[in-house]
Design an enzyme around this catalytic site. Sequence first.
Site, PDB file in Angstrom:
ATOM      1  N   GLU A  51     -15.710  -5.062   6.336  1.00 18.72           N
ATOM      2  CA  GLU A  51     -14.840  -6.056   6.939  1.00 18.72           C
ATOM      3  C   GLU A  51     -13.776  -5.396   7.806  1.00 18.72           C
ATOM      4  OE1 GLU A  51     -13.736  -9.033   4.121  1.00 18.72           O
ATOM      5  OE2 GLU A  51     -12.421 -10.042   5.556  1.00 18.72           O
ATOM      6  N   GLN A  73       0.843  -1.193   0.000  1.00 18.06           N
ATOM      7  CA  GLN A  73       0.000   0.000   0.000  1.00 18.06           C
ATOM      8  C   GLN A  73       0.881   1.247   0.000  1.00 18.06           C
ATOM      9  OE1 GLN A  73      -2.870   0.039   3.190  1.00 18.06           O
ATOM     10  NE2 GLN A  73      -3.132   2.253   3.093  1.00 18.06           N
ATOM     11  N   GLY A  74       0.681   2.116  -0.985  1.00 23.08           N
ATOM     12  CA  GLY A  74       1.492   3.332  -1.084  1.00 23.08           C
ATOM     13  C   GLY A  74       0.667   4.580  -0.817  1.00 23.08           C
ATOM     14  N   ASN A 108      -3.432   7.787  17.054  1.00 24.07           N
ATOM     15  CA  ASN A 108      -4.487   7.971  18.051  1.00 24.07           C
ATOM     16  C   ASN A 108      -4.852   9.435  18.226  1.00 24.07           C
ATOM     17  OD1 ASN A 108      -4.397   5.250  18.186  1.00 24.07           O
ATOM     18  ND2 ASN A 108      -4.121   5.123  20.401  1.00 24.07           N
ATOM     19  N   SER A 157       1.198   6.663   2.594  1.00 24.04           N
ATOM     20  CA  SER A 157       2.008   7.612   3.368  1.00 24.04           C
ATOM     21  C   SER A 157       3.256   8.042   2.602  1.00 24.04           C
ATOM     22  CB  SER A 157       2.458   6.967   4.685  1.00 24.04           C
ATOM     23  OG  SER A 157       1.351   6.676   5.483  1.00 24.04           O
ATOM     24  N   SER A 177       4.623  -1.507   3.666  1.00 24.29           N
ATOM     25  CA  SER A 177       4.956  -2.800   4.273  1.00 24.29           C
ATOM     26  C   SER A 177       5.003  -3.909   3.234  1.00 24.29           C
ATOM     27  CB  SER A 177       3.916  -3.159   5.344  1.00 24.29           C
ATOM     28  OG  SER A 177       3.986  -2.217   6.387  1.00 24.29           O
TER      29      SER A 177
END
Lengths: 378, 395
Positions: free
Chosen positions: B248, B130-131, B379, B133, B165
């Site tokens: 999901e 996943q690109g 958070n 950030s 990742s």
Amino acid sequence: MYFDFSEEQYLARDSARAFLAERMPTTRLRQLLETDTGFDRDVWKGLAALGWTGVLVPEEHGGLGLGFLDLALPLEESGGALLPAPLVETAVMAPVALRAASPAQQARWLPGIAGGDLLATVALTGAEGLASPAGIGVRARPDDGEWILDGQVLLVPFGEIADLVLVAARSESGSGTDEVSLFVVEAGDRGASWQPLAGLDPTVRLSAMTLQSLRLPADRLVGEPGRGGGPLRRALEAGATSLALQAVGGASRALAMAVEYAKVRHQFGKPIGSFQAIKHACADMLVQCETTRSGAYYAAWAVDADDADAGAAAAMAKATCTEMFRSVSGAAIQIHGGIGFTWEHDLHFYFKRATYLAFALGTPSQHREVVAAACLAR
Amino acid sequence: MDFTFTPAEEHFRLELRRWLENHLPAGWGAPGYQYPKTYDAWVALRRQWDRTLHAGGYAGLSWPKAYGGRGATLVEQVIYYEEVARARAPEELGRNAKLLLGPTIIHHGTEEQKTRFLPRILSGEDIWCQGFSEPDAGSDLASLATRAVCDGDDLVVTGQKVWTSNATVSDWIFMLVRTDANAPKHQGITFLLADMRTPGITVRPIIQMTGSPEFCETFFDGARVPRSNVIGKVNEGWQVTSTALSHERGTMAFHRHAMMRVEFDELLDLARRLRRGGRPVADDPLLRQRLAQCHAELELLRWTLYRNLTLQLRGKPAGAEGSIVKLYWSELYQRINDLALEILGPASQIADGALAEEGGRWQFRFLKSRGDSIHSGTNQIQRNIIGERLLGLPR
């Protein structure tokens, strides 16, 4: 899988909320501080008319014969309004404990409870709190077919106006749960004296009850002698869960006050709620409030269903909800700044009620120990 | 209130439980099981597990059957995640693609894109990273600056992504790129898929604080990506990302809870087994209080999830309540692992080797849990969402 209340139960909540908003605003709460009893009998009659005092009373004794879940949301609302009355004791703990009573005893007390004519309270907490029967400070001994009670109980809510007092006593020799007996002391019984206490929460009138050779006839013993542990445990589980629900109601109100204030109070040219220091504090309050609310609702279900998990669920709810209320009401005062520290503002009543709910019927750490014992025993 | 499942749901649970027993490696989850020691070995194992799940019909749980998914109900998804956590099944290597990318393609992709990509996501043949950030776009994701310039039938991509990742082992990347530098920042973004073998893409692993090289940074230097790899319309990538979040993702929190419960039960065992001062650690009154508090909070998490599930079952879309759950579990998980170190005492300082308690897994979890309050929206961002969307506080 359905973890929510029913339509009817929400309707009961709405009527409770409307009734309390009209009849027990904090202006009324403040007036009651100046009265002898701190209690409003007309309001009590009104909530009895709404059915609250009869929810857990069987129909044959003039009640509605419903379950704990049907009273859970009105209890929560009573906490939101800081209702100054022995509601948990009269509407929950007494009917639950009196399930162990004889038909004659039930006929003597339950109709009056359901109808709003009799007020009940509980005298269970000794100086050590209420973790175990060891904390029970009253001793009972049989005497010629009657019973003689001696001892002192601290923290009896609204004891001086109660018509009946549920008293837990140990036998002279006993120490374990098996040796606990439950008695009903009525107003006017000779040998019981009351000492009013200056409560940290001025809206809950507390007294210390001293029993000196109080002589009770045999028909004041609830259930079998020495076998009061079971009824006592169930009454405590339902009572602790009720206090947890009241804490959730009170905290919701304190949070709403803090959020509303954060929207309208301007500093540095902006509403203070736009500052993350305030916004994040409010977010944390909501997280605490909503997660512990789930635990209170689950405990309400477990008590209602008499589930095997009820003891641990009630202990968890009592510890977490009341500590949450303490934290949320404290944060609400902080967000209000100086005005929050005044007597004129209502928040201190919430802050003080939070401490009462935390320390009545066992402290948070006592309840956590119950939880620890349960989960480490598995 | 009703905490029971229907017979059909119970059947689904039992069938899955049996299937897991039969398909996980022998001894998996038992004490002393020799788990892979290296990142590469873990990747190989997870890749194989993805294929096994696919063969068993458990890949694409929430995807419609028309796209090869299982079309599972919400409750079945919950049961699935509870059971795989209970069995400690490995995390799918393709989880992100199945949870985020698949539903996005189903919702916004062309028929050609669906045919081309969806089956290979489900089967685990294609691994995706996943690109999103970038070094200067974390919490403020919409300020991302990786450029994609239209040139004929291609988009030419230049920039840098970070925390991609598993990029070193990925076949594809799904990414957000800036296609209009002059538009307001949420409007010049495009959702793009790129083959990782495209010339101009290079990957450098980043070692995490746990020592694992899962993290990566991925560089784009004039990489040419066909325009046919755009999902949705050019410049509408922000909406594409935010509208296609699948249900999901919400039920994933049940997996989190169930894993935390499994680990907490291990912690109770540890507290009963270890001794200090001649007594079990579990007798220490202070530690008992902390254990009880963590146990209670895990229960609160569970019942909060079930309350939210009930709302969803009645048709309320999953909303900002997810932020409450994320905030709560991530901080609770850190508290639990802090407590684990306290229970270990001096042994907490031995993280690996023969003298490490339980193979050093508590130390690993302790370190890994620090990432949980950062990934998927820090958070602090969750608190903004809660404050603004749930409480109506001003921005």
